[in-house]
Design a protein around this motif. Structure first.
Motif, short mmCIF file in Angstrom:
data_model
loop_
_atom_site.label_atom_id
_atom_site.label_comp_id
_atom_site.label_asym_id
_atom_site.label_seq_id
_atom_site.Cartn_x
_atom_site.Cartn_y
_atom_site.Cartn_z
N UNK A 42 0.84 -1.19 0.00
CA UNK A 42 0.00 0.00 0.00
C UNK A 42 0.87 1.24 0.00
N UNK A 43 0.30 2.32 -0.49
CA UNK A 43 1.06 3.56 -0.64
C UNK A 43 0.17 4.74 -0.27
N UNK A 44 0.71 5.65 0.51
CA UNK A 44 0.00 6.89 0.81
C UNK A 44 0.39 7.92 -0.25
N UNK A 45 -0.54 8.35 -1.09
CA UNK A 45 -0.16 9.30 -2.14
C UNK A 45 0.31 10.64 -1.59
N UNK A 46 -0.15 11.00 -0.38
CA UNK A 46 0.32 12.24 0.25
C UNK A 46 0.35 12.01 1.76
N UNK A 47 1.50 12.25 2.36
CA UNK A 47 1.69 11.95 3.78
C UNK A 47 0.80 12.81 4.65
N UNK A 48 0.33 13.96 4.14
CA UNK A 48 -0.52 14.85 4.93
C UNK A 48 -1.93 14.32 5.10
N UNK A 49 -2.30 13.35 4.27
CA UNK A 49 -3.62 12.73 4.39
C UNK A 49 -3.39 11.22 4.49
N UNK A 50 -2.90 10.79 5.64
CA UNK A 50 -2.45 9.42 5.79
C UNK A 50 -3.59 8.40 5.73
N UNK A 51 -4.83 8.86 5.87
CA UNK A 51 -5.96 7.94 5.77
C UNK A 51 -6.20 7.48 4.34
N UNK A 52 -5.76 8.28 3.39
CA UNK A 52 -5.94 7.98 1.97
C UNK A 52 -4.85 7.02 1.52
N UNK A 53 -5.26 5.90 0.93
CA UNK A 53 -4.30 4.87 0.52
C UNK A 53 -4.51 4.46 -0.93
N UNK A 54 -3.43 4.05 -1.54
CA UNK A 54 -3.48 3.39 -2.84
C UNK A 54 -3.16 1.92 -2.61
N UNK A 55 -4.07 1.05 -3.00
CA UNK A 55 -3.94 -0.39 -2.79
C UNK A 55 -4.23 -1.07 -4.12
N UNK A 56 -3.29 -1.81 -4.69
CA UNK A 56 -3.51 -2.40 -6.01
C UNK A 56 -4.65 -3.42 -6.05
N UNK A 57 -5.11 -3.86 -4.89
CA UNK A 57 -6.20 -4.83 -4.84
C UNK A 57 -7.55 -4.18 -4.59
N UNK A 58 -7.57 -2.87 -4.44
CA UNK A 58 -8.82 -2.17 -4.17
C UNK A 58 -8.94 -0.92 -5.02
N UNK A 59 -10.14 -0.65 -5.47
CA UNK A 59 -10.43 0.60 -6.19
C UNK A 59 -9.48 0.83 -7.35
#
Length: 226
Positions: free
Chosen positions: A155-172
């Protein structure tokens, strides 16, 4: 499983430019190479051009790391020899693995590779500080945005300032999301006039989660190069 995750092809070049904050066309140059003024520059993040229009999760992760170095005085192209050498040591996606960054022996190997290929100090991943091998500032910023499992980034946080937002290759489809709800979908709902309360209820989110998604979309739109 996690190794095959890196091979998951779910992005376009435009996706990478948008999500990593690169100028349009940069991801294609990093992954396919380019020719300028009669001189050919090979890919930085692939051994050879593939002519594919798809970008894998592993390539997205590596592009995210390189984005931390793009404002340096030395061209990103000069990282290629080091990345090629690291590929021989850690596999196809060396920068998407934990070992080069979190493992002491891995850091030592990275340092040896950097020295062997003469990687410019501005582009180094590992540096010596107080007689210890530590992450360079750019690599440390990248490391703060990723989550590892079984040695690879999952998983990857596209911006550290919004740590709740994630990029996950298995979701969305690997797009920025909160609880599998894409942030751009949430932002569009708000723009269409749906209230915060209604939007949060519709997608079973808290108002704090919704606000984090909207904040991320605002940050991303302001940071996006023309």
């Amino acid at each position: 499983m996690h190794t095959s995750l890196l091979e998951r092809a779910i992005y376009s070049y435009a996706d990478v430019d948008r999500l990593v904050g690169l100028r349009p066309g940069t991801a294609r140059r990093w992954l396919e190479g380019y020719t300028r003024e009669g001189k050919h520059y090979p890919p930085v993040l692939r051994p050879d051009p593939t002519s594919s229009d798809s970008v894998t999760w592993g390539e997205m992760v590596e592009a995210r790391l390189l984005s931390e170095y793009r404002r340096r005085e030395v061209p990103i192209q000069r990282m290629r020899p080091a990345i090629m050498a690291l590929r021989d040591e850690f596999g196809r996606y060396p920068l998407a693995h934990a070992q080069p960054f979190l493992d002491v022996a891995g850091r030592e190997l990275v340092r040896l590779v950097q020295d062997r290929v003469g990687l410019a100090p501005q582009l180094q991943l590992i540096v010596v500080r107080n007689n210890q091998l530590v992450l360079a500032a750019s690599a440390e910023r990248f490391s703060a945005t990723v989550e590892y499992s079984d040695d690879v980034v999952v998983r990857l946080k596209p911006d550290i300032r919004t740590s709740e937002v994630l990029m996950d290759p298995l979701r969305s489809f690997g797009q920025p999301a909160i609880r599998s709800v894409r942030t751009d979908v949430l932002a569009e709902a708000i723009r269409a006039g749906t209230s915060r309360e209604e939007t949060a209820e519709l997608y079973d989110l808290t108002l704090a989660q919704l606000d984090a998604a909207i904040r991320y979309e605002l940050i991303a739109s302001q940071a996006r190069p023309a």
